[in-house]
Scaffold this motif. Structure first.
Motif, PDB file in Angstrom:
ATOM      1  N   VAL A 185       0.682  -1.116  -0.016  1.00  0.00           N
ATOM      2  CA  VAL A 185       0.107  -0.049   0.034  1.00  0.00           C
ATOM      3  C   VAL A 185       1.028   1.391   0.223  1.00  0.00           C
ATOM      4  N   GLY A 186       1.752   1.316   0.856  1.00  0.00           N
ATOM      5  CA  GLY A 186       2.687   2.730   0.879  1.00  0.00           C
ATOM      6  C   GLY A 186       3.575   2.607  -0.255  1.00  0.00           C
ATOM      7  N   ALA A 187       4.250   1.539  -0.854  1.00  0.00           N
ATOM      8  CA  ALA A 187       5.098   1.314  -1.980  1.00  0.00           C
ATOM      9  C   ALA A 187       3.942   1.923  -3.304  1.00  0.00           C
ATOM     10  N   GLY A 188       2.833   1.325  -3.209  1.00  0.00           N
ATOM     11  CA  GLY A 188       2.138   1.653  -4.346  1.00  0.00           C
ATOM     12  C   GLY A 188       1.565   2.988  -4.428  1.00  0.00           C
ATOM     13  N   THR A 189       1.418   3.766  -3.064  1.00  0.00           N
ATOM     14  CA  THR A 189       1.089   5.204  -3.239  1.00  0.00           C
ATOM     15  C   THR A 189       2.231   6.007  -3.674  1.00  0.00           C
ATOM     16  N   ILE A 190       3.412   5.660  -3.425  1.00  0.00           N
ATOM     17  CA  ILE A 190       4.678   6.337  -3.810  1.00  0.00           C
ATOM     18  C   ILE A 190       4.813   6.060  -5.378  1.00  0.00           C
ATOM     19  N   SER A 191       4.535   4.802  -5.966  1.00  0.00           N
ATOM     20  CA  SER A 191       4.490   4.576  -7.268  1.00  0.00           C
ATOM     21  C   SER A 191       3.663   5.390  -8.245  1.00  0.00           C
ATOM     22  N   VAL A 192       2.494   5.918  -7.484  1.00  0.00           N
ATOM     23  CA  VAL A 192       1.319   6.618  -8.041  1.00  0.00           C
ATOM     24  C   VAL A 192       1.917   7.841  -8.143  1.00  0.00           C
ATOM     25  N   MET A 193       2.353   8.522  -7.060  1.00  0.00           N
ATOM     26  CA  MET A 193       2.925   9.797  -6.958  1.00  0.00           C
ATOM     27  C   MET A 193       3.986   9.942  -8.115  1.00  0.00           C
ATOM     28  N   VAL A 194       4.933   8.864  -8.324  1.00  0.00           N
ATOM     29  CA  VAL A 194       5.860   8.851  -9.350  1.00  0.00           C
ATOM     30  C   VAL A 194       5.429   9.163 -10.680  1.00  0.00           C
ATOM     31  N   GLN A 195       4.117   8.386 -10.960  1.00  0.00           N
ATOM     32  CA  GLN A 195       3.472   8.598 -12.323  1.00  0.00           C
ATOM     33  C   GLN A 195       2.966   9.872 -12.541  1.00  0.00           C
ATOM     34  N   ILE A 196       2.401  10.486 -11.621  1.00  0.00           N
ATOM     35  CA  ILE A 196       1.753  11.889 -11.734  1.00  0.00           C
ATOM     36  C   ILE A 196       2.863  12.952 -11.738  1.00  0.00           C
ATOM     37  N   THR A 197       4.152  12.472 -11.382  1.00  0.00           N
ATOM     38  CA  THR A 197       5.177  13.478 -11.229  1.00  0.00           C
ATOM     39  C   THR A 197       6.375  13.462 -12.207  1.00  0.00           C
TER      40      THR A 197
END
Length: 847
Positions: A50-62
């Motif tokens: 969950v935590g790593a997935g949240t960071i991956s989404v933030m990576v994609q939108i940035t």
């Protein structure tokens, strides 16, 4: 950070962080449920995803794969490695899913815009994953080993507890089982000593007393072990009664007063102020007090003081008991260990005072059971102060004063109390031992001597009593005393204990076997150590035998007898060796004498052949020459009487007469030489008769009066007995010695004048005296002297120290031969420039 890097995405990024936080809180709630505890690993993986997935989404939108937010994944992976105690497979699954959540969307949505930055981000992300996996594997292995170690430690601890329980049970069982038969041994011994039906001799009574004394010591040890076992098992119970401590302590001090008196110690008791009654277990406190007091008696030298006191501490609500002594004290580094079980103040094998190290440990535990405290202060060489306190209110349930115990219990209590006093002082002083040694030496003169080196008085007495009927016993209490007695008395055998004070038995053996004077003395080592290594150590150092305690008297006697017998044989062999060496030396001397006699006989044989030739070839013609010279001299003298011619012719005739006289004299000198040789080779035979030595000397000196007149002659003639021999031969020998003295004075006189010295005065001393069964004749001079290297040859035929042509070398040889025929001896002492002295020793005539 979101605000400064991507302000335009601030809303979306905050929303993602809030959602991730809520999801993780939900995971925490689930973990504390039954379902969560059952599937803990799956829930933990889900939380990390969950935590790593949240960071991956933030990576994609940035920005996708080139976004700087990929660094958050590195932190997440490191946190996984540090925080989660996972196996490698769970970490590998989680790290793989995190990497996929970063890589796949980045490739699909954005593609690779900046290849270098994309490769850089992936390199560091994969490196972090490798480090995390390695850390997980290493951490898991360490945790597994730590768990295994803790598990084994727990098992060992449980086993140790079980063994400790078994040990306590064993101590209790063994002590109880030993106590019963020991009681049945001590009871008959006490009956035998106190009953009039048993009529013992003093020796038998002493042996029974030794048995009882050592039985009490054993009972004391068993009681202490049993008490410790009960304490460890939690079965020790205090029978507390309220009572007056002062008369109780005074009675204990009075009870040991005779022991202190025997060691010449002063002991006193004093109570300070009013002391209220306190609750205490009399039996336990008696054990504590006696243990401390007996230690004070044991460790205080003769002439010391022991003070026992007690008092009331009102502010602390308790009573103190103090024991002070002027003993040897305790080293500072050992004070903290005196209350440890089985601890010794001196743990070495050479300690002077024995013990088990139980007494003070037990005393501490008994005092603490009463709610009190015990302490010790000491200064080495000055003394020790032991003090314990007892509270007025112990909190322990008191029992009412009970009626008197049964006779058996009273007897057992008295026996146990007496056992506490059994190991206090030595039972025999060194003065008594030395007195016994002196008495035994007077009675057992000529017997083999045995030195017993043993610090235990009872064991030393036992060995002495077993051996003293057959051997003379010497005793020593420690190693240094034993070494001194070995060197001063040189015993035939040593019975040596290993664990003795000052110097242990091993070191005593090493020192004795290292010296030539003592290495032959047999040594029997006596010890309670049964290990083979201890026995081998003693034997390697040179011990001749090894005796393990306990041993039977028969075994002791047999081993002593065998070694004494071996020692006797060794002495006989050494004596025989010495006799053989002495005989060999005598034989060597006889061989030398025989060789000398053979050489002399060979010389004499050669001289006889020579003399036969001279007599045949020279003597007869020489006689003819002498006769013709005499006739010619007569003719010339007759012609001289009838001469009427010129005066010159008369002078020639006178010269011719003188020449004929000189030639005649020279021929007679040659004859005299031949006669001397004949007398030397063929000594005269015939019966001997008593001779007055003084008369012979006076006659000989009268013949030489003209020659002796030139020198100072000193005579000292004592009244001496006659000797047996021939006066003519003795006169010849004495004349040869006197003529030699005259010649050496003339030689030195000429030498002194040649060197310009005019003060020299030649002197000849002649003395006779009687020494026991011998008559001595001493002829001395202050002439030139004889070189030391020539003294051994001067009596050999033809040997002379004169120049060639000035002597035949037969004078002293003839004198030596004459003196030996008279059963006498001749000795010579000489020093160059001082003079020479001949001493003739003749046996007194028995006729």
């Amino acid at each position: 950070m979101d605000y400064f890097i991507f302000p335009e995405r601030i809303g979306s990024l905050i929303a993602l962080r809030i959602g991730c936080t809520l999801a993780l809180i939900g995971h925490l709630i689930v973990i504390y449920r039954e379902f969560g505890r059952r599937y803990i690993n799956l829930i933990a993986i889900s939380g990390f995803l969950v935590g790593a997935g949240t960071i991956s989404v933030m990576v994609q939108i940035t920005g996708g794969g080139e976004s700087p937010y990929y660094a958050g994944l590195n932190l997440y992976i490191l946190a996984l490695a540090l925080l989660m105690p996972w196996r490698l497979k769970y970490s590998a699954i989680t790290c793989s899913l995190i990497y996929v959540s970063y890589l796949i969307p980045s490739l699909i949505i954005y593609g690779i815009q900046d290849r270098a930055l994309f490769v850089n981000n992936n390199f560091f992300l994969l490196s972090t994953i490798v480090i995390a996996l390695a850390s997980t594997y290493t951490g898991y292995q360490l945790r597994f080993r730590e768990f295994g170690g803790r598990y084994r430690l727990a098992q060992a601890n449980e086993k140790l507890k079980a063994l400790d329980v078994l040990k306590s049970q064993l101590f209790a069982n063994v002590s109880h089982e030993l106590r019963t038969p020991l009681t049945l041994i001590l009871a008959p011994l006490e009956t035998m000593l106190s009953s009039k039906e048993w009529q013992f001799t003093e020796k038998q009574k002493a042996e029974v007393q030794v048995m009882r004394s050592n039985g009490l010591r054993l009972l004391r040890l068993i009681n202490n072990l049993l008490e410790l076992a009960r304490y460890d098992a939690g079965k020790t119970e205090l029978k507390v009664r309220r009572g007056d401590l002062v008369p109780f302590l005074r009675g204990l001090v009075d009870g040991v007063g005779h022991l202190a008196e025997k060691k010449q110690l002063g002991i006193q008791f004093r109570a300070e102020g009013e002391i209220p009654e306190i609750p205490f277990d009399e039996e336990k406190i008696e054990k504590v007090v006696l243990n401390i007091v007996m230690n004070a008696i044991k460790f205080t030298p003769e002439g010391g003081e022991i003070r026992v006191g007690c008092g009331f501490m009102e502010e602390k609500g308790g009573v103190w008991v103090r024991v002070e002594d002027t003993g040897i004290g305790i080293p500072k580094d050992r004070i903290d260990k005196v209350f440890d079980r089985f601890s010794q103040v001196d743990p070495s094998t050479t300690r002077k005072y024995g013990g088990t190290g139980i007494g003070l440990a037990l005393a501490k535990e008994l005092v603490e059971m009463h709610g009190g405290k015990i302490s010790i202060e000491s200064e080495e060489g000055k003394g020790t102060i032991a003090e314990f306190t007892l509270p007025i209110r112990s909190g322990i349930e008191e029992i009412p004063s009970a009626s008197a115990d049964s006779d058996r219990k009273e007897w057992l209590h008295r026996l146990s109390a007496e056992a506490e006093k059994s190991d206090a002082v030595t039972t025999e002083s060194m003065e008594e031992i030395q007195a016994k040694e002196r008495s035994a030496k007077e009675k057992l003169k000529g017997m083999a001597e045995i030195l017993v080196v043993e610090d235990s008085d009872d064991m030393r007495r036992f060995i002495r009593d077993q051996l003293r009927e057959d051997y003379h016993i010497i005793e020593a209490r420690d190693g240094m005393e034993g070494l001194e007695k070995v060197k001063s008395q040189m015993p035939d055998l040593i019975v040596l204990d290993i664990m003795i004070p000052e110097v242990d038995g091993y070191e005593v053996t090493r020192r004795l076997k290292a010296e030539d004077r003592t290495k032959q003395i047999p040594i029997i080592m006596v010890t309670a150590k049964v290990e083979l290594s201890n026995k081998m150590e003693g034997l390697d150092l040179g011990a001749d035998d090894y005796l393990i305690k306990p041993f039977s008297p028969k075994e002791l006697k047999a081993r002593v007898k065998n070694l004494i017998h071996d020692r006797s044989l060794q002495r006989e062999l050494l004596e025989a060796k010495g006799q053989l060496q002495e005989y060999a030396q005598k034989l060597e001397g006889k061989v030398e004498e025989g060789t000398r006699m053979l050489i002399q006989a060979e010389k004499m044989g050669t001289l006889g052949i020579l003399l036969s030739g001279i007599t045949h070839e020279v003597y007869n013609p020489l006689n003819t020459v002498i006769m013709n010279l005499g006739t010619m001299r007569d003719w010339v003298e007759e012609l001289q009487k009838k001469w009427n011619g010129d005066p010159q012719g008369m002078e020639r005739l006178t010269e011719m007469v003188e020449i004929l006289k000189e030639q005649n004299q020279a021929c007679w000198q040659a004859v005299e030489v031949i006669e001397q040789m004949k007398r030397f080779v063929y000594p005269s035979k015939g019966e001997q008769e008593p001779i007055d030595v003084n008369a012979c000397l006076e006659l000989t000196m009268g013949v030489l009066k003209a020659q002796l007149r030139r020198w100072e002659v000193v005579t000292r003639f004592d009244s001496v007995a006659s000797i047996l021999g021939k006066a003519s031969e003795l006169n010849q020998a004495l004349m040869n010695l006197l003529v030699n003295a005259i010649h050496t004075l003339e030689e030195r006189g000429e030498r002194e004048r040649g060197q310009g010295h005019v003060g020299y005065r030649g002197r000849i001393e002649v003395e006779t005296k009687e020494q026991g069964e011998e008559v001595w004749v001493v002829i001395g001079d202050n002439g030139c002297g004889i070189p030391q290297e020539s003294l051994s040859e001067i009596f050999s035929p033809f040997f002379t120290t004169k120049e060639l042509g000035q002597g035949t070398g037969l004078g002293l040889a003839i004198s030596h031969q004459v003196i030996e025929r008279h059963h006498g001896k001749i000795e010579v002492q000489s020093e160059i420039g001082v003079g020479t002295s001949f001493t003739l020793r003749f046996p007194v005539s028995k006729v």
